[in-house]
Design a protein around this motif. Sequence first.
Motif, PDB file in Angstrom:
ATOM      1  N   GLU A 110       2.888  -4.092   0.088  1.00 53.84           N
ATOM      2  CA  GLU A 110       1.495  -3.860   0.498  1.00 53.84           C
ATOM      3  C   GLU A 110       0.902  -2.682  -0.264  1.00 53.84           C
ATOM      4  O   GLU A 110      -0.254  -2.720  -0.690  1.00 53.84           O
ATOM      5  CB  GLU A 110       1.420  -3.617   2.010  1.00 53.84           C
ATOM      6  N   LYS A 113       0.059  -3.811  -3.830  1.00 54.55           N
ATOM      7  CA  LYS A 113      -1.205  -4.566  -3.891  1.00 54.55           C
ATOM      8  C   LYS A 113      -2.402  -3.623  -3.805  1.00 54.55           C
ATOM      9  O   LYS A 113      -3.372  -3.766  -4.564  1.00 54.55           O
ATOM     10  CB  LYS A 113      -1.262  -5.588  -2.749  1.00 54.55           C
ATOM     11  N   ASN A 114      -2.348  -2.682  -2.890  1.00 57.91           N
ATOM     12  CA  ASN A 114      -3.451  -1.724  -2.750  1.00 57.91           C
ATOM     13  C   ASN A 114      -3.624  -0.891  -4.012  1.00 57.91           C
ATOM     14  O   ASN A 114      -4.747  -0.585  -4.432  1.00 57.91           O
ATOM     15  CB  ASN A 114      -3.206  -0.812  -1.549  1.00 57.91           C
ATOM     16  N   TYR A 117      -5.287  -2.929  -6.819  1.00 58.26           N
ATOM     17  CA  TYR A 117      -6.728  -3.038  -6.547  1.00 58.26           C
ATOM     18  C   TYR A 117      -7.443  -1.732  -6.883  1.00 58.26           C
ATOM     19  O   TYR A 117      -8.450  -1.729  -7.612  1.00 58.26           O
ATOM     20  CB  TYR A 117      -6.962  -3.396  -5.074  1.00 58.26           C
ATOM     21  N   GLN A 118      -6.930  -0.623  -6.379  1.00 60.80           N
ATOM     22  CA  GLN A 118      -7.617   0.655  -6.555  1.00 60.80           C
ATOM     23  C   GLN A 118      -7.602   1.109  -8.012  1.00 60.80           C
ATOM     24  O   GLN A 118      -8.612   1.599  -8.539  1.00 60.80           O
ATOM     25  CB  GLN A 118      -6.978   1.731  -5.671  1.00 60.80           C
ATOM     26  N   LYS A 121     -10.039  -1.064  -9.972  1.00 56.79           N
ATOM     27  CA  LYS A 121     -11.408  -0.672  -9.620  1.00 56.79           C
ATOM     28  C   LYS A 121     -11.777   0.662 -10.254  1.00 56.79           C
ATOM     29  O   LYS A 121     -12.851   0.800 -10.863  1.00 56.79           O
ATOM     30  CB  LYS A 121     -11.542  -0.592  -8.094  1.00 56.79           C
ATOM     31  N   ALA A 169      -0.455 -12.981  -4.954  1.00 60.73           N
ATOM     32  CA  ALA A 169      -1.005 -11.880  -4.165  1.00 60.73           C
ATOM     33  C   ALA A 169      -1.326 -10.677  -5.046  1.00 60.73           C
ATOM     34  O   ALA A 169      -2.368 -10.020  -4.869  1.00 60.73           O
ATOM     35  CB  ALA A 169      -0.022 -11.484  -3.064  1.00 60.73           C
ATOM     36  N   LEU A 170      -0.467 -10.395  -6.016  1.00 61.36           N
ATOM     37  CA  LEU A 170      -0.715  -9.278  -6.926  1.00 61.36           C
ATOM     38  C   LEU A 170      -1.893  -9.570  -7.844  1.00 61.36           C
ATOM     39  O   LEU A 170      -2.744  -8.700  -8.092  1.00 61.36           O
ATOM     40  CB  LEU A 170       0.540  -8.990  -7.752  1.00 61.36           C
ATOM     41  N   LYS A 172      -4.399 -11.544  -7.208  1.00 60.12           N
ATOM     42  CA  LYS A 172      -5.622 -11.481  -6.395  1.00 60.12           C
ATOM     43  C   LYS A 172      -6.086 -10.044  -6.209  1.00 60.12           C
ATOM     44  O   LYS A 172      -7.298  -9.768  -6.192  1.00 60.12           O
ATOM     45  CB  LYS A 172      -5.385 -12.131  -5.034  1.00 60.12           C
ATOM     46  N   ALA A 173      -5.143  -9.119  -6.069  1.00 59.36           N
ATOM     47  CA  ALA A 173      -5.516  -7.708  -5.914  1.00 59.36           C
ATOM     48  C   ALA A 173      -6.207  -7.199  -7.174  1.00 59.36           C
ATOM     49  O   ALA A 173      -7.204  -6.466  -7.103  1.00 59.36           O
ATOM     50  CB  ALA A 173      -4.270  -6.875  -5.613  1.00 59.36           C
ATOM     51  N   LYS A 176      -9.676  -8.830  -7.383  1.00 63.61           N
ATOM     52  CA  LYS A 176     -10.567  -8.181  -6.421  1.00 63.61           C
ATOM     53  C   LYS A 176     -11.077  -6.855  -6.963  1.00 63.61           C
ATOM     54  O   LYS A 176     -12.254  -6.500  -6.797  1.00 63.61           O
ATOM     55  CB  LYS A 176      -9.817  -7.960  -5.102  1.00 63.61           C
ATOM     56  N   GLY A 177     -10.197  -6.108  -7.633  1.00 62.05           N
ATOM     57  CA  GLY A 177     -10.615  -4.847  -8.228  1.00 62.05           C
ATOM     58  C   GLY A 177     -11.675  -5.042  -9.293  1.00 62.05           C
ATOM     59  O   GLY A 177     -12.633  -4.264  -9.383  1.00 62.05           O
TER      60      GLY A 177
END
Length: 223
Positions: A110, A113-114, A117-118, A121, A169-170, A172-173, A176-177
């Motif tokens: 988790e 993944k965060n 994304y961060q 971004k 899942a990775l 997608k993160a 999303k970023g």
Amino acid sequence: MFLKGADISSLKEVEDQGGSFYCSKTKKDALEILKNCGVNSIRLRLWVDPYDSKNIPYGGGTCDLDAVINLAKRAKNLDMSVMLDFHYSDFWTDPSKQYKPKKWQNLNFEGLKNQIYQYTKDTLMALKDNDIQPEFVQIGNEITCGMLWEDGKLTFNDGVILGFDNLAALLKAGVKGVKSVLKDTKIILHLERSGDNALYRQWFDNIINRNVEFDIIGVSYYP
């Protein structure tokens, strides 16, 4: 529009080491030479922290964020489009090695993944703040066997590829970023083994079935 591209990720390091470029015996800026030869798009790879514990670069271009910003500005000044290639590593990634950045080693899934994304971004915000938004973003480099091992590693068992849930899942993160900063930028997923039609169909069928958004299939071709 047909894109004629070049990867210039090592250019700044070559120049910093004293390298020069010439056309017809006249010293010129390397990007201007490329532009005059019809190149209209450049690719930049990005490594998270390409330095050892003594802050000595690993080499290979030392493509950190500062280098990417420098080269992207120069390309944009010549009206070239930019493709940013996130390796999500401190050095080269390919099907034989997809190592996590040093600073991400102890993250659980988790947390990983965060972080993807961060990091994605924040990187794109830095480029946007410099008015050098990339037209294309590549999520990972030659990720035929997955990325960010062991969490996102794919395994091959008698022609069947396993492990797509974690990899999706990775990815997608990362997507999303990108979408959180740049709505219109094209997303690239990049593999090698471009002559293996069955592999590509199985790989992308699995990714599509897991609703990973992407726009372009990127391939490496080693004839």
